[in-house]
Write an enzyme that holds these catalytic residues in place. Structure first.
Site, PDB file in Angstrom:
ATOM      1  N   ASN A   9       1.027  -1.231  -0.054  1.00 55.74           N
ATOM      2  CA  ASN A   9      -0.038  -0.031  -0.054  1.00 55.74           C
ATOM      3  C   ASN A   9       0.774   1.316   0.059  1.00 55.74           C
ATOM      4  O   ASN A   9       1.643   1.589   1.041  1.00 55.74           O
ATOM      5  CB  ASN A   9      -0.809  -0.008   1.102  1.00 55.74           C
ATOM      6  CG  ASN A   9      -1.779   1.242   1.325  1.00 55.74           C
ATOM      7  OD1 ASN A   9      -1.782   1.982   0.487  1.00 55.74           O
ATOM      8  ND2 ASN A   9      -2.150   1.313   2.682  1.00 55.74           N
ATOM      9  N   TRP A  10       1.072   2.051  -1.044  1.00 53.66           N
ATOM     10  CA  TRP A  10       2.134   2.846  -1.321  1.00 53.66           C
ATOM     11  C   TRP A  10       1.552   4.382  -0.722  1.00 53.66           C
ATOM     12  O   TRP A  10       2.180   5.190  -0.796  1.00 53.66           O
ATOM     13  CB  TRP A  10       2.592   3.013  -3.029  1.00 53.66           C
ATOM     14  CG  TRP A  10       3.060   2.033  -3.459  1.00 53.66           C
ATOM     15  CD1 TRP A  10       3.361   0.821  -3.027  1.00 53.66           C
ATOM     16  CD2 TRP A  10       3.526   2.179  -4.772  1.00 53.66           C
ATOM     17  NE1 TRP A  10       4.069   0.036  -3.613  1.00 53.66           N
ATOM     18  CE2 TRP A  10       4.388   0.771  -4.853  1.00 53.66           C
ATOM     19  CE3 TRP A  10       3.765   2.917  -5.800  1.00 53.66           C
ATOM     20  CZ2 TRP A  10       5.198   0.491  -6.122  1.00 53.66           C
ATOM     21  CZ3 TRP A  10       4.355   2.661  -7.042  1.00 53.66           C
ATOM     22  CH2 TRP A  10       5.239   1.428  -7.226  1.00 53.66           C
ATOM     23  N   LYS A  11       0.187   4.382  -0.285  1.00 49.97           N
ATOM     24  CA  LYS A  11      -0.397   5.481   0.113  1.00 49.97           C
ATOM     25  C   LYS A  11       0.023   6.703  -0.734  1.00 49.97           C
ATOM     26  O   LYS A  11       0.062   6.444  -2.197  1.00 49.97           O
ATOM     27  CB  LYS A  11       0.065   5.677   1.693  1.00 49.97           C
ATOM     28  CG  LYS A  11      -0.173   4.383   2.414  1.00 49.97           C
ATOM     29  CD  LYS A  11      -0.056   4.689   3.871  1.00 49.97           C
ATOM     30  CE  LYS A  11      -0.229   3.371   4.720  1.00 49.97           C
ATOM     31  NZ  LYS A  11       0.034   3.571   6.049  1.00 49.97           N
ATOM     32  N   HIS A  93      -9.334   1.272   4.561  1.00 52.39           N
ATOM     33  CA  HIS A  93      -8.290   1.590   5.397  1.00 52.39           C
ATOM     34  C   HIS A  93      -8.372   2.376   6.413  1.00 52.39           C
ATOM     35  O   HIS A  93      -9.460   3.432   6.331  1.00 52.39           O
ATOM     36  CB  HIS A  93      -7.274   2.054   4.471  1.00 52.39           C
ATOM     37  CG  HIS A  93      -5.705   2.074   4.934  1.00 52.39           C
ATOM     38  ND1 HIS A  93      -5.412   3.109   5.929  1.00 52.39           N
ATOM     39  CD2 HIS A  93      -4.844   1.106   5.101  1.00 52.39           C
ATOM     40  CE1 HIS A  93      -4.046   2.758   6.545  1.00 52.39           C
ATOM     41  NE2 HIS A  93      -4.168   1.609   5.856  1.00 52.39           N
ATOM     42  N   GLU A  95      -6.869   4.926   7.546  1.00 53.68           N
ATOM     43  CA  GLU A  95      -6.615   6.349   7.388  1.00 53.68           C
ATOM     44  C   GLU A  95      -7.881   6.769   6.562  1.00 53.68           C
ATOM     45  O   GLU A  95      -8.441   8.085   6.804  1.00 53.68           O
ATOM     46  CB  GLU A  95      -5.516   6.490   6.436  1.00 53.68           C
ATOM     47  CG  GLU A  95      -4.296   6.116   7.239  1.00 53.68           C
ATOM     48  CD  GLU A  95      -2.923   5.701   6.559  1.00 53.68           C
ATOM     49  OE1 GLU A  95      -3.082   5.842   5.374  1.00 53.68           O
ATOM     50  OE2 GLU A  95      -2.190   4.944   7.137  1.00 53.68           O
ATOM     51  N   GLU A 165      -5.525  -4.919  10.446  1.00 55.45           N
ATOM     52  CA  GLU A 165      -4.467  -3.722  10.570  1.00 55.45           C
ATOM     53  C   GLU A 165      -4.660  -3.108  12.021  1.00 55.45           C
ATOM     54  O   GLU A 165      -5.519  -1.995  12.020  1.00 55.45           O
ATOM     55  CB  GLU A 165      -4.439  -2.934   9.735  1.00 55.45           C
ATOM     56  CG  GLU A 165      -3.898  -3.411   8.353  1.00 55.45           C
ATOM     57  CD  GLU A 165      -3.484  -2.269   7.371  1.00 55.45           C
ATOM     58  OE1 GLU A 165      -2.237  -2.467   7.031  1.00 55.45           O
ATOM     59  OE2 GLU A 165      -4.053  -1.361   7.009  1.00 55.45           O
ATOM     60  N   GLY A 171       2.456   2.460  10.898  1.00 58.54           N
ATOM     61  CA  GLY A 171       3.242   3.249  10.509  1.00 58.54           C
ATOM     62  C   GLY A 171       4.187   3.806  11.845  1.00 58.54           C
ATOM     63  O   GLY A 171       4.726   4.829  11.964  1.00 58.54           O
ATOM     64  N   SER A 211       3.315  -1.924  10.183  1.00 58.58           N
ATOM     65  CA  SER A 211       4.678  -1.916  10.373  1.00 58.58           C
ATOM     66  C   SER A 211       5.350  -3.446  10.315  1.00 58.58           C
ATOM     67  O   SER A 211       6.235  -3.659  10.767  1.00 58.58           O
ATOM     68  CB  SER A 211       5.207  -1.641  12.000  1.00 58.58           C
ATOM     69  OG  SER A 211       4.747  -0.201  12.240  1.00 58.58           O
ATOM     70  N   GLY A 232       2.754  -1.194   4.279  1.00 58.52           N
ATOM     71  CA  GLY A 232       2.825   0.430   3.923  1.00 58.52           C
ATOM     72  C   GLY A 232       4.295   0.810   3.575  1.00 58.52           C
ATOM     73  O   GLY A 232       4.692   0.682   2.586  1.00 58.52           O
TER      74      GLY A 232
END
Ligand code: PGA
Length: 248
Positions: A9-11, A93, A95, A165, A171, A211, A232
């Site tokens: 997941n490159w965000k 997600h 976020e 998650e 992160g 992570s 991520g």
């Protein structure tokens, strides 16, 4: 046997040229891996990555909207994702749930629409630190799982991927232990079994995310309930992501 699936997941990272460079390396390095490998670049890089004609690395998006088309400024439809080669889409997600107030119902509508178009959803669930401390982890993931699967049919469920998650692990460098994650993922599988039966639940792949790094991936992959990872930060480096996929 469930085929392991590891997704990046490159965000909100990588320009088009950076994306192409990274994917070229992954495609070359991971050709012989038994793991299903997916990358989820930002929307702007999808068509350039698709144009590379990848054979090993599959393409996913990080979000989509649940309508076919219309006056939805800024949104992307499932047909648009198909058009640029997406086989997967990350939905719900944490976020997006936090910053864009996405609800379980909203995620459920998107998941059903994605499947209708032949795109496999990677549905994210997970508890916050406060929820964990209050002993609500199971409640939260069960509610989110049931909510997100509300419109999925028994014929579709095997194409769904769930990513567990824990929000406090995303992160932060903090991770769940393999055993802890395995227990929560077992609970998610039991929830799917309750809804669709054990046979179906045994076909659903459930990832751990939060992570994940080259140094800890094996701890998760060695657990019986864990079928892969949603990565991520470490998916932004070709070296790290390659090591993660080649965890054995
Ligand atoms: P992280 O992110 O690996 O950087 O913790 C995981 C994710 O948000 O999917």
């Amino acid at each position: 046997m469930r085929t392991p699936i590891i997704a990046g997941n490159w965000k909100m990272h990588k320009t088009v040229s950076e994306a192409v460079e990274l994917v070229r390396k992954l495609e070359a390095e991971l050709q012989d891996s038994p793991v299903e490998v997916v990358v989820c670049p930002p929307f702007t890089a999808l068509s350039a990555v698709f144009a590379l004609g990848l054979s090993k690395v599959k393409l996913g998006a990080q979000n989509m909207y649940h309508e076919e088309q219309g006056a939805y400024t800024g949104e992307i439809s499932p047909a648009m994702l198909k058009d640029v080669g997406c086989q997967y889409v990350i939905l719900g997600h944490s976020e997006r749930r936090e910053y864009f107030k996405e609800s379980d119902v909203f995620v459920a509508k998107k998941a059903a629409k994605a499947l209708e178009h032949g795109i496999k959803p990677i549905i994210c669930v997970g508890e916050s630190l406060d929820e964990r401390r209050a002993g609500k982890t199971f409640d939260v993931v069960v509610t989110q799982t049931k909510g997100a699967l509300a419109y999925i049919t028994p014929e579709q469920i095997a194409d769904v991927v769930i990513a567990y998650e824990p929000i406090w692990a995303i992160g932060t460098g903090e991770t769940s232990t393999g055993e802890d994650a395995n227990e929560v993922i077992g609970k998610i599988r039991a929830t799917i079994a309750e809804l669709f039966g054990q046979d179906k639940a045994d076909q659903v792949r459930i990832q751990y995310g939060g992570s994940v790094k080259p140094g800890n991936i094996a701890e998760f992959m060695n657990q019986p309930e864990i079928d892969g990872a949603l990565v991520g930060g470490a998916s932004l480096s070709a070296d790290d992501f390659t090591k993660i996929v080649q965890y054995e």
